[in-house]
Design an enzyme around this catalytic site. Structure first.
Site, PDB file in Angstrom:
ATOM      1  N   GLU A 184      46.068  15.733  80.431  1.00 38.47           N
ATOM      2  CA  GLU A 184      47.385  15.595  81.050  1.00 38.47           C
ATOM      3  C   GLU A 184      47.401  16.311  82.397  1.00 38.47           C
ATOM      4  O   GLU A 184      48.449  16.525  82.982  1.00 38.47           O
ATOM      5  CB  GLU A 184      48.496  16.094  80.128  1.00 38.47           C
ATOM      6  CG  GLU A 184      48.383  17.539  79.704  1.00 38.47           C
ATOM      7  CD  GLU A 184      49.578  17.961  78.848  1.00 38.47           C
ATOM      8  OE1 GLU A 184      49.573  17.628  77.658  1.00 38.47           O
ATOM      9  OE2 GLU A 184      50.491  18.599  79.388  1.00 38.47           O
TER      10      GLU A 184
ATOM     11  N   CYS B 254      48.292  16.389  74.267  1.00 36.63           N
ATOM     12  CA  CYS B 254      47.100  17.138  73.848  1.00 36.63           C
ATOM     13  C   CYS B 254      46.141  16.360  72.953  1.00 36.63           C
ATOM     14  O   CYS B 254      45.173  16.927  72.454  1.00 36.63           O
ATOM     15  CB  CYS B 254      47.522  18.415  73.133  1.00 36.63           C
ATOM     16  SG  CYS B 254      48.526  19.488  74.152  1.00 36.63           S
TER      17      CYS B 254
ATOM     18  N   HIS C 240      45.310  21.005  65.739  1.00 41.19           N
ATOM     19  CA  HIS C 240      45.661  21.319  67.124  1.00 41.19           C
ATOM     20  C   HIS C 240      46.284  22.709  67.193  1.00 41.19           C
ATOM     21  O   HIS C 240      47.018  23.116  66.295  1.00 41.19           O
ATOM     22  CB  HIS C 240      46.624  20.260  67.677  1.00 41.19           C
ATOM     23  CG  HIS C 240      47.146  20.619  69.033  1.00 41.19           C
ATOM     24  ND1 HIS C 240      46.312  20.876  70.094  1.00 41.19           N
ATOM     25  CD2 HIS C 240      48.416  20.810  69.491  1.00 41.19           C
ATOM     26  CE1 HIS C 240      47.043  21.190  71.153  1.00 41.19           C
ATOM     27  NE2 HIS C 240      48.321  21.161  70.819  1.00 41.19           N
TER      28      HIS C 240
END
Lengths: 129, 347
Positions: B81, B113, B235
């Site tokens: 990103e 992400c 994550h």
């Protein structure tokens, strides 16, 4: 500026030089003619492995505008293990560098052509771990 | 033979800034931040590092370790990103830097992400369909955060690259699936320098719903339970969320500790779950089973089940991810501001 850099991308993104197969002399930046063998030149492209040692260096304090955020930075003569002596920036603390230090290639940003221009990338060196 | 990971590489910038240093400037208690976020320091990109340079370095490590001929790589996908350009791909820069010729598919991915794991899935599909022999999937970021925003304690830089193929597989992909919904928990509008987020809304409706749903679905589909896995990695936007997700799903600390890297390098966004996964691959043994679940705001999760193969025995894994995490040079907050271009210059 853009076409001039674009033509050299292959040689700047990695250490791609040349060798004269007649006399074995290696060149970086690449040459397409051997100044020793002249008309007997037999030039072939060669990729060097990107490891070497610092032969000499200078610390640049007075920089062009595009490098002012980076100052002071180091420019060194590096003897490649499998190639010629080349000039490159070494990214480390100026207190850290010394003659004979082992270095390895890394891919880094050279400079940006302003906030809306092209970003130029290429090879620099960092201390070998 | 199913497609899987043939080789992997990681890159973490060497500079670090501590949570103490940031908290001191903004009048916060460092201990409260560290306890609240589970983050102690984060990586910071140097002036000449960005998503393209991180991608290239991670890709080169993967190619060198796997002894892959770059010309056999048929696709490169870079998920991030923080691509250096809004228009102009990072993947082409990677392609020329690794010397893979001109006959390759390339695209940049963006899904907050989880764009890196999306790249792994696309490479897997292309490899299994026979379109390409090897694909290179990269997740890398130099994530942005506004000064004073809680994100500033964690938004960091780093990336991982994976060569996906069918020959020489060190970790076979047994199964993968995704759980996706339109959930506006975190975003950055066109032209805005820093992202915005929904505060506590980033938790239960976003991160936990997607991560746990993807994990439960993949275990239901394959018939596995948490105790069947040797390792799991989720994550890591901070140090708290992945631990809580693991607890909700029934995974133990022993299963997630090796891949829990956020406390010492921060949230590397597209690199986050896959750097943790790489840290697990660093010590994994043949026969180990690994669960990877990424999360991208907006929102979605990609879940994978990997089986480590016998070829891992001879695969070179030094320096390890934890070697890279434990190194580093600490900078102060003002240097950090300069490096992240948060100081407005004249002209």
């Amino acid at each position: 500026m853009i076409p001039r850099f674009w033509r050299k991308i292959k040689y700047r993104y990695d250490i791609v030089g040349s060798v004269c197969e007649n006399c074995g002399t290696q060149f970086y930046p690449p040459r397409n003619f051997c100044p020793i063998c002249r008309r007997k030149s037999k030039i072939k492209e060669q990729r060097f492995n990107g490891r070497g040692k610092v032969l000499s260096y200078t610390i640049v304090h007075d920089t062009p505008d595009e490098f002012k955020l980076n100052k002071p930075y180091i420019v060194a003569l590096i003897e490649l293990d499998d190639g010629p002596i080349i000039t490159s920036q070494v990214v480390c603390d100026p207190q850290e560098i010394e003659v004979g230090m082992r270095v390895v290639k890394t891919f880094r940003k050279y400079f940006e052509d302003g906030e809306d221009g092209v970003i130029y990338y290429g090879t620099k060196f960092v201390p070998e771990k | 033979m199913k497609a899987g990971i043939v080789s992997y590489g990681t890159y973490i910038p060497r500079l670090r800034v501590s949570v103490d240093e940031i908290a001191k400037v903004w009048g916060e208690s460092p201990d409260n931040v560290k306890v609240g976020l589970g983050v102690y320091r984060k990586s910071v990109p140097d002036l000449d590092e960005d998503t393209a340079t991180i991608s290239v370095e991670a890709a080169r490590e993967a190619i060198e370790r796997g002894k892959i001929d770059p010309e056999r790589i048929g696709a490169i996908f870079v998920g991030s990103e923080s691509h250096p350009y809004v228009v102009k791909p990072t993947a082409t820069i990677v392609g020329d830097a690794i010397g893979c010729g001109n006959s390759f598919h390339a695209a940049d991915f963006e899904f907050a992400c989880k764009a890196g794991t999306a790249g792994i899935q696309v490479c897997m599909g292309m490899v299994e369909s026979g379109m390409i022999e090897f694909g290179l999937a990269i997740g890398a970021d130099t994530s942005q955060s506004a000064p004073g925003d809680p994100l500033e304690y964690s938004a960091s830089a780093g990336g991982a690259a994976f060569v996906v193929g069918k020959k020489g597989v060190i970790a076979e992909i047994e199964e993968t699936l995704s759980f996706t919904s339109d959930t506006p928990d975190f975003w950055r509008r066109e032209g805005q320098p820093y992202p915005s987020h929904g505060g506590r809304f980033t938790g239960i409706p976003a991160y936990f719903r997607h991560v746990t749903s993807a994990a439960i679905q993949i275990m239901e589909k394959t018939g596995y339970k948490p105790s069947d896995f040797d390792y799991a990695v989720f994550h890591q936007p901070n140090g708290k969320f992945p631990i809580r997700a693991a607890r909700i799903l029934g995974f133990t600390k022993e299963q997630i500790n090796q891949g829990l890297v956020v406390g010492y390098i921060g949230n590397t966004y597209s690199g986050s779950s896959i750097i943790g996964f790489s840290a697990i691959l660093d010590i994994a043994k043949p026969g180990d089973k690994i669960l990877l679940v990424s999360f991208g705001s907006g929102a979605g999760s990609d879940a994978f089940i990997f089986n480590v193969t016998d070829l891992m025995e001879d695969y070179p894994r030094v320096p390890t991810v934890w070697d890279k995490i434990n190194g580093g040079i600490t900078v102060d907050y003002s240097t950090y501001l300069k490096l992240r271009k948060k100081i407005r210059l004249k002209g």
